[in-house]
Enzyme design. Sequence first.
Site, PDB file in Angstrom:
ATOM      1  N   LYS A  54       0.846  -1.206   0.000  1.00 42.41           N
ATOM      2  CA  LYS A  54       0.000   0.000   0.000  1.00 42.41           C
ATOM      3  C   LYS A  54       0.881   1.255   0.000  1.00 42.41           C
ATOM      4  O   LYS A  54       0.701   2.152  -0.825  1.00 42.41           O
ATOM      5  CB  LYS A  54      -0.909  -0.001   1.242  1.00 42.41           C
ATOM      6  CG  LYS A  54      -1.941   1.088   1.206  1.00 42.41           C
ATOM      7  CD  LYS A  54      -2.483   1.408   2.567  1.00 42.41           C
ATOM      8  CE  LYS A  54      -1.675   2.535   3.177  1.00 42.41           C
ATOM      9  NZ  LYS A  54      -2.137   2.979   4.474  1.00 42.41           N
ATOM     10  N   ASP A  97      -6.432   1.020   1.005  1.00 43.64           N
ATOM     11  CA  ASP A  97      -6.447   1.215   2.458  1.00 43.64           C
ATOM     12  C   ASP A  97      -7.828   0.817   2.953  1.00 43.64           C
ATOM     13  O   ASP A  97      -8.647   0.275   2.205  1.00 43.64           O
ATOM     14  CB  ASP A  97      -6.070   2.669   2.822  1.00 43.64           C
ATOM     15  CG  ASP A  97      -7.152   3.666   2.417  1.00 43.64           C
ATOM     16  OD1 ASP A  97      -8.143   3.262   1.758  1.00 43.64           O
ATOM     17  OD2 ASP A  97      -7.025   4.844   2.772  1.00 43.64           O
TER      18      ASP A  97
END
Length: 275
Positions: free
Chosen positions: A145, A163
């Site tokens: 991420k 997320d």
Amino acid sequence: MAESDGAAVVGGPGFKKAKVPTTHTGLVRQARKINRALAEVYPYAHPELDFRNPFELLVATVLSAQTTDLRVNQTTPALFAKFPTPEAMAAADPEELEEILRPTGFFRAKAKSVLGLSAALRDRFDGEVPGRLEDLVTLPGVGRKTANVVLGNAFGVPGITVDTHFGRLARRFGWTESDDPVKVEHEVGELIPKSEWTMLSHRVVFHGRRICHARRPACGACPIAELCPSYGEGEIDPVKAEKLLKYEKGGQPGQRLSPPPDYPGKPAPAAGGAA
Ligand code: SF4
């Protein structure tokens, strides 16, 4: 709020909630429509962490775990004033670093990651943040991420950043059923053109933070309600929903404290948008 094709007011008589398309082509069409609608609602969508270069974005993203971007933005000016480069950060006194990072929470673990990744940048990458996913994920505290945030926003390499907001909204939109961020990334990547991935990520996260909240999404004040198969999961009364809106949608400022910088991957400003 927008009206549906048949001119029925969202939530009013004759309004039909959208369904999750049953074919791949239908899903692609619906996903692109939602992306376009979000682009109209958030023409100014951008990374909400303040940064001036890839190193600052990398560190800020690591610090953003379990806290708000605003809190990170309040912390990083002092941090980067003191330790502006990987070399300087790697040589920082751990206790001093922990004190600076304390407001972001989990400050001991974060200080360790920041020291570790700065030392790795100094020792293995000549003090430069690498522009490849496979290199970025070898840095301590840097997962897929974080790597995608840095690639998309500091290097202009398209990336989908999954997320908590992105995962939740992708499931609400019917784009995936998975809780696994890597699966979500790949499944959404099949629906949206690669050139849109970074901006899609910002738009979806903006929507999740402002309107489509985890516990009580503000469906009754949602500008994309007519496209959403999960309409009704949250508050549908327009007056009550309006009160749930956050940041600029709720009449408050956003999370950035300084304007977006100039850097290689900076997207062109959207027509009619304000930063
Ligand atoms: S707020 Fe409600 S209608 Fe809007 S995207 Fe979220 S779940 Fe769908």
